[in-house]
Design a protein around this motif. Structure first.
Motif, PDB file in Angstrom:
ATOM      1  N   THR A  24       0.802  -1.232   0.000  1.00  0.00           N
ATOM      2  CA  THR A  24       0.000   0.000   0.000  1.00  0.00           C
ATOM      3  C   THR A  24       0.831   1.277   0.000  1.00  0.00           C
ATOM      4  N   PRO A  25       1.828   1.419   0.908  1.00  0.00           N
ATOM      5  CA  PRO A  25       2.621   2.659   0.869  1.00  0.00           C
ATOM      6  C   PRO A  25       3.331   2.866  -0.467  1.00  0.00           C
ATOM      7  N   ALA A  28       0.645   3.700  -3.249  1.00  0.00           N
ATOM      8  CA  ALA A  28       0.044   5.025  -3.069  1.00  0.00           C
ATOM      9  C   ALA A  28       1.019   6.162  -3.353  1.00  0.00           C
ATOM     10  N   CYS A  57       5.858  12.083   3.544  1.00  0.00           N
ATOM     11  CA  CYS A  57       5.136  10.876   3.130  1.00  0.00           C
ATOM     12  C   CYS A  57       6.083   9.852   2.524  1.00  0.00           C
ATOM     13  N   SER A  61       6.893   6.254   4.092  1.00  0.00           N
ATOM     14  CA  SER A  61       6.635   5.038   3.323  1.00  0.00           C
ATOM     15  C   SER A  61       7.883   4.159   3.256  1.00  0.00           C
ATOM     16  N   SER A 124     -10.973   6.989   1.640  1.00  0.00           N
ATOM     17  CA  SER A 124      -9.943   6.323   2.427  1.00  0.00           C
ATOM     18  C   SER A 124     -10.503   5.165   3.240  1.00  0.00           C
ATOM     19  N   TYR A 191      -3.509  10.335   0.227  1.00  0.00           N
ATOM     20  CA  TYR A 191      -2.436   9.343   0.386  1.00  0.00           C
ATOM     21  C   TYR A 191      -2.259   8.954   1.852  1.00  0.00           C
ATOM     22  N   THR A 195      -3.480   5.302   3.266  1.00  0.00           N
ATOM     23  CA  THR A 195      -2.425   4.419   3.761  1.00  0.00           C
ATOM     24  C   THR A 195      -2.638   4.079   5.230  1.00  0.00           C
ATOM     25  N   THR A 198      -5.616   1.680   5.663  1.00  0.00           N
ATOM     26  CA  THR A 198      -5.301   0.373   5.092  1.00  0.00           C
ATOM     27  C   THR A 198      -4.358  -0.407   5.986  1.00  0.00           C
ATOM     28  N   ASN A 224       4.233   6.361  10.508  1.00  0.00           N
ATOM     29  CA  ASN A 224       2.916   6.477   9.915  1.00  0.00           C
ATOM     30  C   ASN A 224       2.156   7.642  10.518  1.00  0.00           C
TER      31      ASN A 224
END
Length: 227
Positions: A24-25, A28, A57, A61, A124, A191, A195, A198, A224
């Motif tokens: 996911t990271p 995205a 971000c 990630s 989201s 984003y 993230t 998720t 995060n």
């Protein structure tokens, strides 16, 4: 459009081989590049705080990926179904459904054009369920190609319907957000929220923190939240 379809197919396939916490990271990050391209191509001004946010971000990630857990070995889509029907994830799903309904039927008609977080929140929250279902379908396809047909089980088709429904809902409200607000603002916020939800859903459903030590969990959580 063709490049987007190719990218999403590749992203879909990745969920069959790696945990959602890892995929996911990375997947995205396309949203971050969208914000950067919007600055140069669409002439939507990206302020210094936007640049800083995109940089954070990317750093977050990268750190999450470096501390991602090992993929859980799954031999049948029925195992995914069992994980999805455990009390913890069912409670999460109920909360998501209730919040999304409130945002769609009460908040969006009244405040959708004023507050960005409403449209992005719908996308989201729905996206976290989409990713869990996408992972189930991608695992089913992987096992089927290996000779273990998973499409004889109703669970596979149920997850497929969830993926289609959630994707249509996400596309609708993401387009509304992009139509109403600056792309350079929508992209980073979407984003981060997408993230975060998720990763949270993946932790509940697949219990991916069970195989990690305290330092790895603390690092993932800190970066995060920093995003």
């Amino acid at each position: 459009m063709i490049s987007m379809i190719v990218g999403e197919v590749a992203n879909f396939a990745a969920y069959a081989f790696a945990p959602a916490l890892l995929v996911t990271p990375l997947g995205a990050l396309s949203i971050i590049f969208s914000a950067i391209l919007a600055h140069f191509i669409l002439k939507e001004r990206l302020h210094i705080f936007g640049v800083l946010g995109c940089a954070l971000c990317m750093v977050g990630s990268t750190t999450i990926v470096l501390h991602a857990p090992h993929e859980r070995v799954i031999h049948s889509v029925k195992e995914v179904w069992q994980l999805a029907t455990e009390p913890g994830f069912l409670i999460y799903m109920c909360i998501v459904v209730v919040v999304v309904c409130i945002l769609i039927f009460y908040c969006a008609p009244r405040y959708g054009t004023t507050y960005l977080v409403i449209y992005v929140g719908i996308c989201s929250l729905t996206g976290s369920i989409t990713v869990m279902s996408v992972k189930a379908v991608s695992i089913a396809m992987k096992l089927t190609l290996e000779g273990n047909n998973q499409f004889i089980y109703f669970q596979t088709w149920f997850f497929t319907i969830i993926v289609i429904g959630c994707c249509l809902l996400q596309i609708n409200y993401l387009n509304k957000a992009l139509d109403t607000f600056n792309t350079a603002v929508v992209s980073p916020i979407y984003y981060v929220m997408f993230t975060s939800f998720t990763i949270f859903a993946s932790i509940i459903m697949f219990k991916e923190w069970d195989t990690q030590d305290a330092s790895q969990i603390a690092t993932e959580t800190a970066f995060n939240n920093g995003d």
